[in-house]
Structures are given as structure tokens and as C-alpha cells.
Write an enzyme that holds these catalytic residues in place. Structure first.
Site, PDB file in Angstrom:
ATOM      1  N   ARG A 266       0.862  -1.180   0.000  1.00 47.09           N
ATOM      2  CA  ARG A 266       0.000   0.000   0.000  1.00 47.09           C
ATOM      3  C   ARG A 266       0.900   1.232   0.000  1.00 47.09           C
ATOM      4  O   ARG A 266       1.749   1.398   0.861  1.00 47.09           O
ATOM      5  CB  ARG A 266      -0.969   0.002   1.183  1.00 47.09           C
ATOM      6  CG  ARG A 266      -0.373   0.103   2.554  1.00 47.09           C
ATOM      7  CD  ARG A 266      -1.456   0.480   3.578  1.00 47.09           C
ATOM      8  NE  ARG A 266      -1.088   0.182   4.936  1.00 47.09           N
ATOM      9  CZ  ARG A 266      -0.371   0.989   5.718  1.00 47.09           C
ATOM     10  NH1 ARG A 266       0.067   2.146   5.256  1.00 47.09           N
ATOM     11  NH2 ARG A 266      -0.075   0.631   6.955  1.00 47.09           N
ATOM     12  N   HIS A 270      -2.287   3.896   6.252  1.00 50.62           N
ATOM     13  CA  HIS A 270      -3.285   2.867   6.561  1.00 50.62           C
ATOM     14  C   HIS A 270      -4.691   3.443   6.388  1.00 50.62           C
ATOM     15  O   HIS A 270      -5.559   2.835   5.748  1.00 50.62           O
ATOM     16  CB  HIS A 270      -3.089   2.368   7.992  1.00 50.62           C
ATOM     17  CG  HIS A 270      -4.153   1.451   8.462  1.00 50.62           C
ATOM     18  ND1 HIS A 270      -4.297   0.165   7.991  1.00 50.62           N
ATOM     19  CD2 HIS A 270      -5.159   1.635   9.356  1.00 50.62           C
ATOM     20  CE1 HIS A 270      -5.326  -0.409   8.578  1.00 50.62           C
ATOM     21  NE2 HIS A 270      -5.874   0.463   9.409  1.00 50.62           N
ATOM     22  N   TYR A 279       6.725   5.085  10.806  1.00 55.51           N
ATOM     23  CA  TYR A 279       7.144   3.697  10.959  1.00 55.51           C
ATOM     24  C   TYR A 279       7.752   3.065   9.708  1.00 55.51           C
ATOM     25  O   TYR A 279       8.198   1.917   9.763  1.00 55.51           O
ATOM     26  CB  TYR A 279       5.969   2.831  11.449  1.00 55.51           C
ATOM     27  CG  TYR A 279       4.717   2.895  10.589  1.00 55.51           C
ATOM     28  CD1 TYR A 279       4.583   2.128   9.431  1.00 55.51           C
ATOM     29  CD2 TYR A 279       3.651   3.715  10.953  1.00 55.51           C
ATOM     30  CE1 TYR A 279       3.435   2.182   8.659  1.00 55.51           C
ATOM     31  CE2 TYR A 279       2.498   3.779  10.187  1.00 55.51           C
ATOM     32  CZ  TYR A 279       2.387   3.009   9.039  1.00 55.51           C
ATOM     33  OH  TYR A 279       1.249   3.075   8.267  1.00 55.51           O
TER      34      TYR A 279
END
Length: 375
Positions: A266, A270, A279
Site C-alpha cells: 500500500r 493505513h 514507521y
């Protein structure tokens, strides 16, 4: 290649033997597996992939403007979503998590779908008309439901397959294991489609499981698991088609379910409430962008003479017009605050009744316009 030979070539492979038909440059690397699809079907797949990417961009823009709620981006996953759905019959039952907008696009996405993301539950109701289960927010909670539907189809002699999409993070949930175990024991016509996009919010794939692949998890439940390049729409089409045919096979010596692990990435966050820079490294994102599913599929279609600049321009014009109409219709839909209290309980509780009365008092004092002003 056809029939059982194709099924063996596609499904009877080691879980770490990733199936791929197109390489990152759009060249055919497995001509014996290349599906014989008509030019119109290939262009339609390309259109739906382009539409899904543009839909994604538009929804994120609307969310940033305060015109849409929290939204889950699909960018980078168009190949798996469109490729797998095109392999199904129109009346096969589709169940998805919340990121597989492309699968719904392949089923002629209803304009009401946008209502859900704007906070209206009616957006889920429209999906029933296209044989799609309501969008699922709880991680993995829809897998047992999909297996239950598949089992019912089998018991009824219904020649339909249940296909359930979920992310790699869902494989850490108990519902995943319960659904897989039930499917294996009762031999249900279920295709488990895991969209392994490398991240479950901020948890990397390697921290989700000690298994070398997600596909190999099917071994524990006695049926087939196969890994596929999720950014290759042709490979996703072929593996899903083979899994569907296997699900409907009457040979009692082989189990109907299949677990497909579509390896992909992706590109975005998110959800619009997430900051992926906290992250992951942007260099990692760029490496995956080199395998972009739309670019490689476009190259393949151009090389076959199925697509050219003029056709792409026509597709882009149609996409923008369709998107404009979808947004206009969704934003024109009227809301009734009292709907908040419908379908919560079979019989309203005293607390719910008190809240309803409090809302009615506010409506009398301020009117609906002020209550519904989200700007």
C-alpha cells in the site's frame, strides 16, 4: 493450457513459489499461464484499475476538505482487487475488509457506496444488490460469515463461490483461524484472498507471523495455499479463476477451499488518520512503486495493441465524469439525525430512548440545519 492442467500449474506449487505472469516492466514471463481474454475485457480491467486509483485520490481529497470521514486508501493494490474480481461470476458472493474499493468498482460501484464513508449506513445497504457483503471494519470478523455463506451455498447445491478479502494483519486474529479450520473440515467453496500489503497499520509483515509465507498457513487446515504477485492483475486473475473452478469441483478427493496470498504494497497511509512516515522509510515505498500494477498492465496492453493514447484519453475523460456524478449524488443525499437510533437494538433501551428525546429537544431548539452542519 486448460482445465486440470491449468489448475495444477497454478495451484499445485510451493507456497513460496510466487506466481507471476507479468514482470515489473509489463513483459510476459509465463506465456503458458497468460489468460486468453478479449481485448474489451482487458481494456475494462485497465479502466477499473485507473478508476480505482483516481477514486482513491478523490476520496482522500474530500476527506482533507472535511467532506468525507476517515478513509482507507487502496493505491498500489489495484492489480489484486480488479484481477481477482474479474475472475468471478457476477453472482459469486464477495466479502471485503474496508480497503478493497477496487473489488466493488469491478461490480459497478453504486453511488451509494460513498454514503458509507460520509457517515450514512445506507451506503452499505446498496452493496447487497451487487452480491457484496457489507463493508467490514472489525479486523477479520467477516471471515467466519463468508465461510458460513459458502457452506450454505454448498448445502443448497448452489453453484456459487464465496470470496473473502482481508489483510495480512487479519491472519493474526482468531476469526481467521476459525474460518480456515471450518472451511477445511466442511469442505466449503471458499476462496480466501489475503491482500498482504506488508503493513498492518504500523506492524510490519515479518512481525505478524513467524511463518515464511502466509500461503503456507493453509497446510495446517488441509487445503491449498498459493502465493501470487498481487501487483500483477493477470496473475491474480488466473489464480482466482483456478481457485474458483476448484471450489466448484465435485471431486470429493480434493478440498474446495483455497488460500491466496497476494503480495503487494500500500503506497499511502493505513487510513487518513495514520502517518506512515512514523514507521516506514519512503525509500521502501519508492522501491515498490517500480512494480506499479497500473503501469505494468498499461505497458502490456500497449504492446498487444489493445491500448493507445487515444483510448487512454477517452477512459480518463469518462472516469472524471463518473466520479463527478458519484460525488454530486452522494453530497446531495439528505440525512435524518433520528436514523442514529434505528437498528441499534431490536427493542430500544431506556438510555437510547432518553438520548432520542434529548436529540428531539435539540432539533426543536436549533433545527436540523444547524445539527447537520459539518462544514
Amino acid at each position: 493450457m486448460a482445465g486440470d492442467a491449468l489448475e495444477r500449474a497454478v495451484l499445485e506449487r510451493e507456497p513460496d513459489d510466487r506466481l507471476r505472469i507479468l514482470d515489473a516492466e509489463g513483459r510476459v514471463v509465463a506465456p503458458d499461464l497468460e489468460p486468453d481474454l478479449e481485448a474489451g475485457t482487458l481494456r475494462s480491467m485497465y479502466r477499473d484499475m485507473r478508476f480505482s486509483r483516481r477514486f482513491d485520490e478523490r476520496m482522500i481529497s474530500l476527506q482533507r476538505q472535511g467532506r468525507l470521514g476517515t478513509y482507507a486508501s487502496l493505491a498500489g493494490q489495484e492489480g489484486s482487487q480488479i484481477g481477482s474480481t474479474y475472475a468471478l461470476a457476477d453472482d459469486d458472493m464477495l466479502s471485503f475488509q474496508y480497503r478493497e474499493h477496487g473489488a466493488v468498482v469491478s461490480r459497478d460501484l453504486p453511488w451509494e457506496y460513498l454514503l458509507y464513508w460520509m457517515g450514512h449506513e445506507d451506503g452499505n445497504a446498496a452493496l447487497a444488490e451487487i452480491d457484496v457483503f457489507p463493508l467490514n471494519i472489525s479486523i477479520g470478523g467477516h471471515l467466519p460469515h463468508a465461510v458460513g455463506w459458502s457452506w450454505a451455498a454448498k448445502l443448497n447445491g448452489d453453484e456459487r463461490v464465496g470470496v473473502v478479502h482481508f489483510g495480512d494483519g487479519a491472519t493474526s486474529e482468531g476469526d481467521f483461524h476459525e474460518a480456515m479450520n471450518f472451511a477445511g473440515v466442511f469442505d466449503t467453496p471458499t476462496v480466501f484472498f489475503c491482500n498482504n500489503n506488508q503493513w498492518a497499520i504500523s506492524i510490519a509483515r515479518e512481525n505478524q507471523t513467524a511463518s515464511a509465507t502466509i500461503a503456507q498457513k493453509a497446510d495446517a487446515y488441509g487445503f491449498t495455499g498459493v502465493q501470487v504477485d498481487g501487483m500483477d492483475p493477470l496473475a491474480c486473475y488466473v489464480v482466482t479463476r483456478a481457485a474458483r473452478e476448484k471450489a466448484l469441483a465435485s471431486d470429493g478427493d480434493r478440498l474446495r477451499p483455497t488460500l491466496i496470498e497476494a503480495v503487494q504494497y500500500r503506497y499511502g497511509a493505513h487510513t487518513t488518520a495514520d502517518d506512515p512516515s512514523a514507521y516506514r522509510d519512503e525509500a521502501e515505498v519508492e522501491r515498490w512503486r517500480e512494480r506499479d500494477p497500473i503501469d505494468r498492465f498499461e505497458t502490456y496492453l500497449r504492446n498487444r495493441g489493445v491500448l493507445d493514447d487515444e483510448r487512454i484519453e477517452t477512459i480518463e475523460t469518462e472516469i472524471e465524469a463518473t466520479l463527478e456524478d458519484l460525488v454530486d449524488r452522494a453530497e446531495s443525499a439528505e440525512s435524518d439525525p433520528r436514523d442514529l437510533f434505528e437498528h441499534t437494538y431490536d427493542e430500544p433501551t431506556p438510555r437510547l430512548e432518553a438520548q432520542r428525546e434529548a436529540l428531539e429537544a435539540l432539533r426543536e431548539r436549533h433545527g436540523d440545519d444547524e445539527l447537520l452542519d459539518y462544514e
